[in-house]
Design an enzyme around this catalytic site. Structure first.
Site, PDB file in Angstrom:
ATOM      1  N   HIS A   1     -82.929  17.941  15.257  1.00 31.32           N
ATOM      2  CA  HIS A   1     -84.348  18.295  15.103  1.00 31.32           C
ATOM      3  C   HIS A   1     -84.752  19.112  16.320  1.00 31.32           C
ATOM      4  O   HIS A   1     -84.943  18.570  17.408  1.00 31.32           O
ATOM      5  CB  HIS A   1     -85.160  16.997  15.011  1.00 31.32           C
ATOM      6  CG  HIS A   1     -86.628  17.190  14.820  1.00 31.32           C
ATOM      7  ND1 HIS A   1     -87.290  16.722  13.704  1.00 31.32           N
ATOM      8  CD2 HIS A   1     -87.579  17.761  15.595  1.00 31.32           C
ATOM      9  CE1 HIS A   1     -88.583  17.006  13.808  1.00 31.32           C
ATOM     10  NE2 HIS A   1     -88.773  17.642  14.957  1.00 31.32           N
TER      11      HIS A   1
ATOM     12  N   CYS B   1     -95.915  17.499  18.816  1.00 34.05           N
ATOM     13  CA  CYS B   1     -96.092  16.054  18.958  1.00 34.05           C
ATOM     14  C   CYS B   1     -97.415  15.809  19.670  1.00 34.05           C
ATOM     15  O   CYS B   1     -97.622  16.313  20.770  1.00 34.05           O
ATOM     16  CB  CYS B   1     -94.939  15.440  19.753  1.00 34.05           C
ATOM     17  SG  CYS B   1     -95.184  13.680  20.081  1.00 34.05           S
TER      18      CYS B   1
ATOM     19  N   ASN C   1     -92.071  23.309  15.626  1.00 28.31           N
ATOM     20  CA  ASN C   1     -90.734  23.009  15.142  1.00 28.31           C
ATOM     21  C   ASN C   1     -89.993  24.292  14.765  1.00 28.31           C
ATOM     22  O   ASN C   1     -90.611  25.348  14.548  1.00 28.31           O
ATOM     23  CB  ASN C   1     -90.833  22.145  13.880  1.00 28.31           C
ATOM     24  CG  ASN C   1     -91.283  20.740  14.148  1.00 28.31           C
ATOM     25  OD1 ASN C   1     -90.538  19.932  14.669  1.00 28.31           O
ATOM     26  ND2 ASN C   1     -92.525  20.436  13.782  1.00 28.31           N
TER      27      ASN C   1
END
Length: 303
Positions: free
Chosen positions: A212, A245, A254
């Site tokens: 990720h 986040c 992301n």
């Protein structure tokens, strides 16, 4: 032009996190109708896994306060979409709605565990153990995330052996997959290879790992290539490059799903995603959010 690399896997699974991780950091509340349509569009574009929501307390992430309503509106389609469950109460909500896939979200560092979970690094395992046990007993699949695997904004570089120790403990609670998160996007290709190798040396199958990445420093696709060379075949990504986040302010977007799809297509790696449909979806979503998509591929193909 497609130029395959014989040393890489022939197929990759893209784990779409846009509706959950992508939207959770949005300051303005996104209407439930938009969230529902986003999930449906992403599934229709061929993404095999779409993480739809998080059953975190609305006080902590107001954007996801409508998780139950979203999953109810999605109906049977939503039951196969993973949801994040931070604790037993979150699991209760998932079970009540008939969800079949849940995820827990741990930390590789002490400071982030305290800030994100209100638990110490060791205490997080006691919190997650009954969640995973009860989920497995109910026949649910469980994914484990471990954040701050490459660096932490408060603690700096995170020792590889520490990440492996935490990751193994989370996975061994009963998860089927462990996703290693570069939460603030500081990872580089050599670090990715070393971390995956360390997990393999520690007894984990590479097939049980996912990666990720965040693209804070423009390294996400380079890191994917390093992961592919190390044998990892599952990659998290967020449509349009949205996300971050809420408890780590340096965690920018992301890896964009469109950028990942373009990259994999060029290598001849199967992914099953309809790129034009995905670009159309992210362009549509950007219109609702009132700003252009951060994805380079979306900008190139929608301009």
């Amino acid at each position: 032009m497609v130029v395959p690399d014989a040393d890489l896997s022939k197929a990759v699974t893209i784990y779409e996190v846009g509706p959950r991780d992508g939207l959770q950091n949005e300051a303005g509340l996104v209407p439930i109708e938009v969230k529902e349509e986003l999930v449906r569009r992403l599934l229709a574009a061929g993404l095999p896994i779409v993480e739809a929501a998080s059953f975190v307390h609305p006080k902590w992430v107001p954007q996801l306060a409508d998780a139950e309503e979203l999953m109810t509106r999605l109906g049977d389609l939503g039951r196969d979409c993973p949801v994040l469950v931070p604790n037993e109460r979150g699991l209760d909500r998932a079970l009540e709605l008939g969800c079949r896939h849940v995820a827990i979200f741990g930390s590789a560092t002490e400071t982030f565990a305290q800030k994100n979970l209100n638990r110490s690094l060791d205490e997080q395992f006691a919190m997650f153990e009954p969640v995973v046990r009860r989920a497995r007993d109910a026949g649910l699949d469980v994914r484990a995330y471990v954040s701050m695997c490459f660096g932490d904004p408060w603690e700096g570089a995170v020792p590889i052996e520490q990440v492996v120790s935490v990751g193994r403990r989370l996975f061994d609670l009963g998860a089927s997959q462990l996703s290693l998160g570069d939460t603030i996007g500081v990872g580089t290709a050599g670090h990715v290879a070393a971390l995956v190798d360390a997990f393999a040396a520690g007894g984990m199958r590479v097939d049980d790992l996912a990666l990720h990445f965040h693209d804070t420093y423009g390294q996400a696709l380079s890191n994917v290539q390093a992961g592919l060379r190390a044998g990892v075949t599952t990659y998290d990504a967020s449509a349009g490059g949205l996300g971050g986040c809420p408890y780590a302010m340096s965690a920018t977007g992301n890896l964009a799903t469109e950028d990942l799809v373009w990259f994999l297509t060029g290598l001849g790696i199967e992914h099953g995603v309809d790129l034009p449909a995905l670009v159309e979806t992210s362009t549509w979503l950007a219109g609702h959010l009132g700003r252009p998509s951060p994805s380079a591929v979306v900008r190139a193909l929608s301009g």
